[in-house]
Design a protein around this motif. Structure first.
Motif, mmCIF file in Angstrom:
data_model
loop_
_atom_site.group_PDB
_atom_site.id
_atom_site.type_symbol
_atom_site.label_atom_id
_atom_site.label_comp_id
_atom_site.label_asym_id
_atom_site.label_seq_id
_atom_site.Cartn_x
_atom_site.Cartn_y
_atom_site.Cartn_z
ATOM 1 N N ASP A 122 0.729 -1.137 0.211
ATOM 2 C CA ASP A 122 -0.218 -0.025 0.000
ATOM 3 C C ASP A 122 0.932 1.351 0.010
ATOM 4 O O ASP A 122 2.191 1.179 0.061
ATOM 5 C CB ASP A 122 -0.884 0.015 1.193
ATOM 6 C CG ASP A 122 -1.934 -1.055 1.144
ATOM 7 O OD1 ASP A 122 -2.479 -1.577 0.052
ATOM 8 O OD2 ASP A 122 -2.428 -1.535 2.292
ATOM 9 N N PRO A 123 0.226 2.507 -0.235
ATOM 10 C CA PRO A 123 1.132 3.749 -0.249
ATOM 11 C C PRO A 123 1.727 3.640 1.069
ATOM 12 O O PRO A 123 0.904 3.371 2.109
ATOM 13 C CB PRO A 123 -0.001 4.806 -0.164
ATOM 14 C CG PRO A 123 -1.232 4.111 -1.196
ATOM 15 C CD PRO A 123 -1.243 2.724 -0.668
ATOM 16 N N ALA A 129 -0.617 15.615 5.724
ATOM 17 C CA ALA A 129 -0.515 14.909 4.559
ATOM 18 C C ALA A 129 -1.874 13.981 4.733
ATOM 19 O O ALA A 129 -2.522 13.866 3.688
ATOM 20 C CB ALA A 129 0.716 14.138 4.426
ATOM 21 N N LEU A 130 -2.180 13.383 5.674
ATOM 22 C CA LEU A 130 -3.324 12.601 5.505
ATOM 23 C C LEU A 130 -4.469 13.055 5.349
ATOM 24 O O LEU A 130 -5.373 12.758 4.700
ATOM 25 C CB LEU A 130 -3.370 11.629 7.053
ATOM 26 C CG LEU A 130 -2.564 10.702 7.196
ATOM 27 C CD1 LEU A 130 -2.779 10.279 8.795
ATOM 28 C CD2 LEU A 130 -2.671 9.495 6.441
ATOM 29 N N ASN A 131 -4.558 14.526 5.958
ATOM 30 C CA ASN A 131 -5.810 15.018 5.635
ATOM 31 C C ASN A 131 -5.929 15.573 4.037
ATOM 32 O O ASN A 131 -6.993 15.987 3.887
ATOM 33 C CB ASN A 131 -5.982 16.702 6.590
ATOM 34 C CG ASN A 131 -6.100 16.134 7.813
ATOM 35 O OD1 ASN A 131 -6.422 14.935 8.262
ATOM 36 N ND2 ASN A 131 -5.745 17.015 8.966
ATOM 37 N N ALA A 132 -4.869 15.756 3.363
ATOM 38 C CA ALA A 132 -5.112 16.235 1.886
ATOM 39 C C ALA A 132 -4.884 15.071 1.010
ATOM 40 O O ALA A 132 -5.167 15.276 -0.204
ATOM 41 C CB ALA A 132 -3.947 17.146 1.821
ATOM 42 N N TRP A 133 -4.515 13.615 1.575
ATOM 43 C CA TRP A 133 -4.123 12.798 0.555
ATOM 44 C C TRP A 133 -5.480 12.191 -0.201
ATOM 45 O O TRP A 133 -6.493 11.924 0.233
ATOM 46 C CB TRP A 133 -3.576 11.493 1.610
ATOM 47 C CG TRP A 133 -3.491 10.181 0.768
ATOM 48 C CD1 TRP A 133 -3.939 9.023 0.836
ATOM 49 C CD2 TRP A 133 -2.302 10.192 -0.542
ATOM 50 N NE1 TRP A 133 -3.381 7.951 0.186
ATOM 51 C CE2 TRP A 133 -2.618 8.634 -0.860
ATOM 52 C CE3 TRP A 133 -1.718 10.740 -1.181
ATOM 53 C CZ2 TRP A 133 -1.889 7.843 -1.758
ATOM 54 C CZ3 TRP A 133 -0.993 10.391 -2.079
ATOM 55 C CH2 TRP A 133 -0.931 8.991 -2.460
ATOM 56 N N ASP A 134 -5.499 12.178 -1.574
ATOM 57 C CA ASP A 134 -6.402 11.572 -2.567
ATOM 58 C C ASP A 134 -5.882 10.582 -3.319
ATOM 59 O O ASP A 134 -5.404 11.066 -4.480
ATOM 60 C CB ASP A 134 -7.142 12.888 -3.206
ATOM 61 C CG ASP A 134 -8.139 12.555 -3.956
ATOM 62 O OD1 ASP A 134 -8.660 11.486 -4.040
ATOM 63 O OD2 ASP A 134 -8.815 13.557 -4.740
ATOM 64 N N PRO A 135 -6.015 9.438 -2.948
ATOM 65 C CA PRO A 135 -5.286 8.594 -3.973
ATOM 66 C C PRO A 135 -5.821 8.375 -5.156
ATOM 67 O O PRO A 135 -5.336 7.798 -6.107
ATOM 68 C CB PRO A 135 -5.237 7.020 -3.066
ATOM 69 C CG PRO A 135 -6.592 7.353 -2.240
ATOM 70 C CD PRO A 135 -6.509 8.695 -1.849
ATOM 71 N N GLY A 163 9.609 19.405 2.591
ATOM 72 C CA GLY A 163 10.104 19.329 3.932
ATOM 73 C C GLY A 163 10.495 17.708 4.639
ATOM 74 O O GLY A 163 10.991 17.587 5.848
ATOM 75 N N GLY A 164 10.339 16.634 3.803
ATOM 76 C CA GLY A 164 10.842 15.427 4.060
ATOM 77 C C GLY A 164 9.878 14.349 4.599
ATOM 78 O O GLY A 164 10.222 13.436 4.765
ATOM 79 N N VAL A 165 8.757 14.927 4.419
ATOM 80 C CA VAL A 165 7.452 13.950 4.830
ATOM 81 C C VAL A 165 6.758 13.997 3.661
ATOM 82 O O VAL A 165 6.379 14.901 2.757
ATOM 83 C CB VAL A 165 6.756 14.625 5.985
ATOM 84 C CG1 VAL A 165 5.262 13.556 6.009
ATOM 85 C CG2 VAL A 165 7.581 14.082 7.292
ATOM 86 N N GLN A 166 6.209 12.603 3.051
ATOM 87 C CA GLN A 166 5.390 12.452 2.047
ATOM 88 C C GLN A 166 4.548 11.200 2.290
ATOM 89 O O GLN A 166 5.158 10.307 3.004
ATOM 90 C CB GLN A 166 6.098 12.357 0.796
ATOM 91 C CG GLN A 166 7.172 11.080 0.634
ATOM 92 C CD GLN A 166 7.604 11.178 -0.685
ATOM 93 O OE1 GLN A 166 7.170 11.406 -1.806
ATOM 94 N NE2 GLN A 166 8.949 10.386 -0.731
ATOM 95 N N ILE A 167 3.381 10.919 1.455
ATOM 96 C CA ILE A 167 2.650 9.827 1.126
ATOM 97 C C ILE A 167 2.993 9.451 -0.158
ATOM 98 O O ILE A 167 2.673 10.399 -1.120
ATOM 99 C CB ILE A 167 1.339 9.828 1.431
ATOM 100 C CG1 ILE A 167 0.962 10.517 3.004
ATOM 101 C CG2 ILE A 167 0.642 8.727 1.022
ATOM 102 C CD1 ILE A 167 -0.471 10.535 3.201
ATOM 103 N N LEU A 168 3.390 8.269 -0.457
ATOM 104 C CA LEU A 168 3.854 7.801 -1.702
ATOM 105 C C LEU A 168 3.327 6.333 -2.269
ATOM 106 O O LEU A 168 3.437 5.265 -1.213
ATOM 107 C CB LEU A 168 5.356 7.718 -1.793
ATOM 108 C CG LEU A 168 6.057 7.464 -3.059
ATOM 109 C CD1 LEU A 168 6.066 8.222 -4.094
ATOM 110 C CD2 LEU A 168 7.413 7.067 -2.797
#
Length: 235
Positions: free
Chosen positions: A105-106, A125-131, A172-177
């Motif tokens: 998973d991401p 990031a979680l609040n904005a994540w739209d897979p 900034g060094g944090v991402q969802i990928l």
């Protein structure tokens, strides 16, 4: 945009901790950079605490330089370890090697040589994540709210949140990928920039703006700057 993800479905987290820390000069001769004290705690613990707050099922860290020090520190904290040997694999190669621990998973990835002041960047990031639209979502900061950073920014963001190279936004060094594209890269040692380039070519590379402040602690002067940021109110 989707709302906050529940803890049960929260992406697993990859902490990058394998580097040599050469910009830290003498400070990393006998201490891996993530273990350098900042405001009374190892640098990596600042990011680890933020990651733990979103309650992922797994947190993984990659190790290479002086791995025993980090292993002793992280194992009691239930962090799984991905040892890179005989060579360090950079961010892309390191993440790909750790996928058996992280799953398909991401995932979150996080640099461990930065300090965040304000909201939890993982939750931002979680609040904005739209897979449905995004293959990667990077937490970025306007350069005016960055500390310890020299030079220009990394990205420009359009009205829909898509990003392209150059501009005044700093990653900034944090991402969802999403990680599927890692398997299409032939190199063994490579940066995640290669995957970002592929994602950007398909218009699936996005950013969310961090509302607080951020500090790069990749060099000795950054320690004092970070400790001042932690200790004082900023606007």
């Amino acid at each position: 945009m989707s709302g906050a993800t529940s803890p049960r479905s929260c992406p697993n987290v990859m902490l990058f901790a394998a580097g040599f820390g050469t910009r830290m000069k003498a400070l990393t001769q006998s201490c891996p950079k993530p273990m350098i004290p900042v405001a009374g705690r190892p640098l990596i613990d600042h990011t680890l605490q933020l990651a733990q707050a979103i309650q992922p099922q797994r947190i993984v860290a990659n190790l290479h330089y002086l791995p025993q020090v980090l292993e002793t520190h992280l194992t009691p904290k239930a962090v799984l370890l991905s040892h890179e040997s005989p060579q360090v694999l950079d961010t892309g190669g390191g993440l790909r090697q750790a996928l058996p621990l992280l799953g398909t998973d991401p995932v979150f990835t996080a640099n461990t040589d930065v300090i965040w002041k304000g909201d939890n960047p993982f939750q931002v990031a979680l609040n904005a994540w739209d897979p449905a639209r995004m293959d990667a979502l990077l937490v970025c900061i306007p350069i005016s709210r960055c500390r310890g950073r020299t030079g220009s920014g990394d990205f420009t963001c359009d009205s829909e949140g898509r990003i392209s190279r150059g501009g005044d936004l700093v990653y900034g060094g944090v991402q969802i990928l999403k990680t599927e594209g890692l398997h299409r890269i032939e190199e063994e040692v490579f940066s995640l920039n290669l995957l970002w380039n592929d994602i950007a070519s398909r218009d699936h590379l996005f950013a969310v703006e961090y509302p607080g402040h951020w500090c790069d602690v990749g060099h000795p002067e950054g320690i004092t700057i970070a400790e001042d940021l932690i200790a004082n109110d900023v606007v």
